[in-house]
Design a protein around this motif. Structure first.
Motif, PDB file in Angstrom:
ATOM      1  N   PRO A   2     -89.875 -24.619  -5.093  1.00  0.00           N
ATOM      2  CA  PRO A   2     -89.407 -23.802  -3.973  1.00  0.00           C
ATOM      3  C   PRO A   2     -89.631 -22.304  -4.183  1.00  0.00           C
ATOM      4  O   PRO A   2     -89.823 -21.562  -3.217  1.00  0.00           O
ATOM      5  CB  PRO A   2     -87.912 -24.136  -3.887  1.00  0.00           C
ATOM      6  CG  PRO A   2     -87.813 -25.529  -4.426  1.00  0.00           C
ATOM      7  CD  PRO A   2     -88.815 -25.551  -5.550  1.00  0.00           C
ATOM      8  N   LEU A   3     -89.616 -21.863  -5.438  1.00  0.00           N
ATOM      9  CA  LEU A   3     -89.881 -20.451  -5.721  1.00  0.00           C
ATOM     10  C   LEU A   3     -91.336 -20.110  -5.393  1.00  0.00           C
ATOM     11  O   LEU A   3     -91.625 -19.055  -4.812  1.00  0.00           O
ATOM     12  CB  LEU A   3     -89.585 -20.136  -7.187  1.00  0.00           C
ATOM     13  CG  LEU A   3     -88.107 -20.209  -7.604  1.00  0.00           C
ATOM     14  CD1 LEU A   3     -87.974 -20.200  -9.114  1.00  0.00           C
ATOM     15  CD2 LEU A   3     -87.324 -19.055  -6.988  1.00  0.00           C
ATOM     16  N   TRP A   4     -92.251 -21.002  -5.756  1.00  0.00           N
ATOM     17  CA  TRP A   4     -93.665 -20.778  -5.431  1.00  0.00           C
ATOM     18  C   TRP A   4     -93.904 -20.835  -3.924  1.00  0.00           C
ATOM     19  O   TRP A   4     -94.675 -20.044  -3.369  1.00  0.00           O
ATOM     20  CB  TRP A   4     -94.533 -21.827  -6.135  1.00  0.00           C
ATOM     21  CG  TRP A   4     -94.642 -21.638  -7.617  1.00  0.00           C
ATOM     22  CD1 TRP A   4     -94.122 -22.437  -8.589  1.00  0.00           C
ATOM     23  CD2 TRP A   4     -95.297 -20.573  -8.306  1.00  0.00           C
ATOM     24  NE1 TRP A   4     -94.415 -21.944  -9.840  1.00  0.00           N
ATOM     25  CE2 TRP A   4     -95.148 -20.791  -9.693  1.00  0.00           C
ATOM     26  CE3 TRP A   4     -96.008 -19.448  -7.895  1.00  0.00           C
ATOM     27  CZ2 TRP A   4     -95.664 -19.947 -10.656  1.00  0.00           C
ATOM     28  CZ3 TRP A   4     -96.533 -18.589  -8.857  1.00  0.00           C
ATOM     29  CH2 TRP A   4     -96.364 -18.842 -10.220  1.00  0.00           C
ATOM     30  N   VAL A   5     -93.221 -21.761  -3.262  1.00  0.00           N
ATOM     31  CA  VAL A   5     -93.333 -21.849  -1.805  1.00  0.00           C
ATOM     32  C   VAL A   5     -92.827 -20.554  -1.161  1.00  0.00           C
ATOM     33  O   VAL A   5     -93.454 -20.007  -0.251  1.00  0.00           O
ATOM     34  CB  VAL A   5     -92.534 -23.055  -1.268  1.00  0.00           C
ATOM     35  CG1 VAL A   5     -92.425 -22.989   0.256  1.00  0.00           C
ATOM     36  CG2 VAL A   5     -93.195 -24.361  -1.688  1.00  0.00           C
ATOM     37  N   GLY A   6     -91.690 -20.061  -1.660  1.00  0.00           N
ATOM     38  CA  GLY A   6     -91.137 -18.820  -1.138  1.00  0.00           C
ATOM     39  C   GLY A   6     -92.090 -17.652  -1.309  1.00  0.00           C
ATOM     40  O   GLY A   6     -92.282 -16.836  -0.396  1.00  0.00           O
ATOM     41  N   ALA A   7     -92.717 -17.574  -2.478  1.00  0.00           N
ATOM     42  CA  ALA A   7     -93.684 -16.501  -2.728  1.00  0.00           C
ATOM     43  C   ALA A   7     -94.873 -16.610  -1.776  1.00  0.00           C
ATOM     44  O   ALA A   7     -95.352 -15.593  -1.233  1.00  0.00           O
ATOM     45  CB  ALA A   7     -94.154 -16.548  -4.178  1.00  0.00           C
ATOM     46  N   ALA A   8     -95.361 -17.823  -1.557  1.00  0.00           N
ATOM     47  CA  ALA A   8     -96.507 -18.030  -0.662  1.00  0.00           C
ATOM     48  C   ALA A   8     -96.168 -17.633   0.777  1.00  0.00           C
ATOM     49  O   ALA A   8     -96.969 -16.974   1.461  1.00  0.00           O
ATOM     50  CB  ALA A   8     -96.960 -19.491  -0.720  1.00  0.00           C
ATOM     51  N   VAL A   9     -94.969 -18.014   1.234  1.00  0.00           N
ATOM     52  CA  VAL A   9     -94.555 -17.657   2.593  1.00  0.00           C
ATOM     53  C   VAL A   9     -94.427 -16.137   2.724  1.00  0.00           C
ATOM     54  O   VAL A   9     -94.809 -15.549   3.742  1.00  0.00           O
ATOM     55  CB  VAL A   9     -93.222 -18.348   2.960  1.00  0.00           C
ATOM     56  CG1 VAL A   9     -92.699 -17.844   4.301  1.00  0.00           C
ATOM     57  CG2 VAL A   9     -93.408 -19.856   3.005  1.00  0.00           C
ATOM     58  N   ASN A  10     -93.934 -15.492   1.680  1.00  0.00           N
ATOM     59  CA  ASN A  10     -93.816 -14.031   1.706  1.00  0.00           C
ATOM     60  C   ASN A  10     -95.173 -13.348   1.755  1.00  0.00           C
ATOM     61  O   ASN A  10     -95.318 -12.289   2.378  1.00  0.00           O
ATOM     62  CB  ASN A  10     -93.038 -13.538   0.477  1.00  0.00           C
ATOM     63  CG  ASN A  10     -91.560 -13.414   0.771  1.00  0.00           C
ATOM     64  OD1 ASN A  10     -91.146 -12.771   1.727  1.00  0.00           O
ATOM     65  ND2 ASN A  10     -90.752 -14.049  -0.054  1.00  0.00           N
ATOM     66  N   VAL A  11     -96.154 -13.916   1.098  1.00  0.00           N
ATOM     67  CA  VAL A  11     -97.508 -13.351   1.149  1.00  0.00           C
ATOM     68  C   VAL A  11     -98.024 -13.366   2.581  1.00  0.00           C
ATOM     69  O   VAL A  11     -98.627 -12.391   3.061  1.00  0.00           O
ATOM     70  CB  VAL A  11     -98.465 -14.130   0.219  1.00  0.00           C
ATOM     71  CG1 VAL A  11     -99.918 -13.743   0.490  1.00  0.00           C
ATOM     72  CG2 VAL A  11     -98.124 -13.845  -1.245  1.00  0.00           C
ATOM     73  N   VAL A  12     -97.762 -14.459   3.296  1.00  0.00           N
ATOM     74  CA  VAL A  12     -98.166 -14.537   4.706  1.00  0.00           C
ATOM     75  C   VAL A  12     -97.424 -13.477   5.517  1.00  0.00           C
ATOM     76  O   VAL A  12     -98.008 -12.782   6.363  1.00  0.00           O
ATOM     77  CB  VAL A  12     -97.893 -15.935   5.280  1.00  0.00           C
ATOM     78  CG1 VAL A  12     -98.280 -15.989   6.756  1.00  0.00           C
ATOM     79  CG2 VAL A  12     -98.657 -16.997   4.498  1.00  0.00           C
ATOM     80  N   GLY A  13     -96.129 -13.321   5.250  1.00  0.00           N
ATOM     81  CA  GLY A  13     -95.348 -12.307   5.938  1.00  0.00           C
ATOM     82  C   GLY A  13     -95.865 -10.909   5.669  1.00  0.00           C
ATOM     83  O   GLY A  13     -95.915 -10.057   6.573  1.00  0.00           O
ATOM     84  N   LEU A  14     -96.253 -10.659   4.425  1.00  0.00           N
ATOM     85  CA  LEU A  14     -96.806  -9.357   4.045  1.00  0.00           C
ATOM     86  C   LEU A  14     -98.113  -9.091   4.784  1.00  0.00           C
ATOM     87  O   LEU A  14     -98.369  -7.968   5.252  1.00  0.00           O
ATOM     88  CB  LEU A  14     -97.021  -9.316   2.534  1.00  0.00           C
ATOM     89  CG  LEU A  14     -97.423  -7.981   1.897  1.00  0.00           C
ATOM     90  CD1 LEU A  14     -96.393  -6.908   2.192  1.00  0.00           C
ATOM     91  CD2 LEU A  14     -97.595  -8.161   0.388  1.00  0.00           C
ATOM     92  N   ALA A  15     -98.942 -10.118   4.925  1.00  0.00           N
ATOM     93  CA  ALA A  15    -100.205  -9.981   5.650  1.00  0.00           C
ATOM     94  C   ALA A  15     -99.963  -9.675   7.120  1.00  0.00           C
ATOM     95  O   ALA A  15    -100.634  -8.825   7.717  1.00  0.00           O
ATOM     96  CB  ALA A  15    -101.037 -11.252   5.497  1.00  0.00           C
TER      97      ALA A  15
END
Length: 398
Positions: A356-369
């Motif tokens: 879930p931590l990796w998933v959270g980081a990936a979702v945040n990368v999309v948000g940052l983009a």
């Protein structure tokens, strides 16, 4: 800061207690009403769903009225909902009380954020919003332990009686301390809904969904990470979560001050830091010391986005800020649900309790983009408008 902001913060504290205080009381409630644990859990999930509905539907219905009177009316709804829960003779009535109180949640923060921003100068608006949300963050830290302790000592109904009293005090505080806002232009329902034709409103809402989806995707299953990966005893989890709550409290005010200085830039930096913290957490979750540090940082950086995200969407819908604010509150809750769902998929796929931590980081990368693209598009639009205005001025001069 105006003293009226404290009344709004107290309202946020009471609403936070309503949302989170029941978590530790579910076993007592289930036993008292003779329902299963999953059915008792609807008192939490039903509340969250009602928040998302009320944040848009109720806000749309009240947005044309005097905002101070609206806040007072919402506190009446809040008091009624918790009073129903306190005296509920059966589970169905208890659920009704939760739904009634939840409808107030989104609309209160929607209208309250606008009122808070109107009470201060332009360069302090995000800080004012942060102070109002500060009550909610305190409830995150204290809500579960205080609600559970009171319920264990005096019965679970006592928690809802206490919240009802907080609601009454808040209503009196708003009535006395919050100044009556200046008259606002009345708009039609179609006029309010017109904000959804603006790309930056959708961009802002998407950023909120993704940033909170990332953080709560990780946080929803954090107890499994702490016990199964970091090796903490189950009994220590509530106290470890206090670290997260304290971080949220600090991050809320830090984020407010940062947003007042540079809104989009601060959001970009904070989202990048949140992604880095989640990655670091995932890589070092086996270390108890580093886990505690990461937990605090996740709370700090995660909630630091809240004031800025609320202010951003309001700025792009300054003629209908209440509707925009309500949309953002709904986006927070949608993000929470999305993150929990994605984190659950990772666990169901057998990817382990760090996933879930990796998933959270990936979702945040999309948000940052999305944030970077939205910021660039907004800047390009401003430059184009500025260039057109300059050409028009030169033509008139010549």
């Amino acid at each position: 800061m105006p003293i009226g902001l404290l009344a709004l913060a107290l309202g946020g504290f009471g609403i936070g207690l309503t949302e989170f205080g029941i978590v530790g009381l579910l076993p007592q409630v289930a036993a008292d009403f003779g329902v299963t644990e999953p059915v008792a859990g609807y008192l939490v999930s039903g509340y969250a769903l009602s928040v998302a509905v009320g944040a848009i539907a109720l806000t749309l219905a009240i947005t044309r009225f005097d905002r101070k009177k609206v806040l007072l009316g919402l506190m009446v709804l809040f008091i009624a909902g918790n009073l129903i829960s306190a005296v509920a003779p059966n589970y169905s009535v208890m659920l009704l009380g939760r739904i009634v109180a939840a409808l107030c949640h989104g609309a209160f923060f929607s209208v309250g954020a606008v009122v808070a921003a109107e009470m201060v100068p332009e360069n302090k608006k995000a800080s004012a919003i942060a102070l109002m949300f500060g009550g909610l963050t305190v409830a995150n830290v204290l809500g579960v332990p205080l609600g559970t302790l009171l319920g264990q000592q005096l019965g679970w109904r006592s928690t809802f009686w206490a919240i009802t009293v907080i609601g009454v005090i808040t209503m009196i505080g708003i009535w006395i301390l919050v100044p009556r806002p200046e008259a606002v232009a009345r708009t039609s329902v179609l006029g309010e809904l017109g904000v959804f034709r603006r790309p930056q409103v959708w961009v802002s809402a998407a950023i909120t969904v993704l940033s909170y989806g990332g953080m709560f995707g990780a946080f929803t299953y954090i107890a499994f990470t702490l016990t199964e990966v970091s090796g903490f005893a189950t009994s220590t989890v509530p106290w470890l979560l206090v670290l997260f709550g304290v971080g949220m409290f600090a991050g809320n005010f830090i984020g407010g001050k940062a947003a007042d200085r540079a809104l989009d830039k601060s959001l970009i930096v904070i989202l990048a830091l949140l992604t880095a913290v989640l990655v670091l957490f995932a890589l070092t979750a086996h270390s108890q010391v580093l886990t505690m540090i990461s937990l605090f940082l996740m709370g700090t950086v995660g909630l630091a986005t809240a004031p800025g995200l609320q202010l951003r969407i309001m700025r792009y819908a300054d003629d209908a800020p209440t509707m925009a604010s309500g949309t953002n509150i709904a986006a927070f809750n949608i993000g929470n649900a999305l993150g929990a769902w994605l984190g659950g998929l990772a666990l169901a796929a057998g990817l382990g309790f760090v996933s879930p931590l990796w998933v959270g980081a990936a979702v945040n990368v999309v948000g940052l983009a999305v944030l970077a693209a939205g910021t660039a598009a907004a800047r390009k639009h401003r430059d184009r408008v500025s260039g057109t205005s300059q050409k028009s001025s030169e033509a008139v001069t010549s």
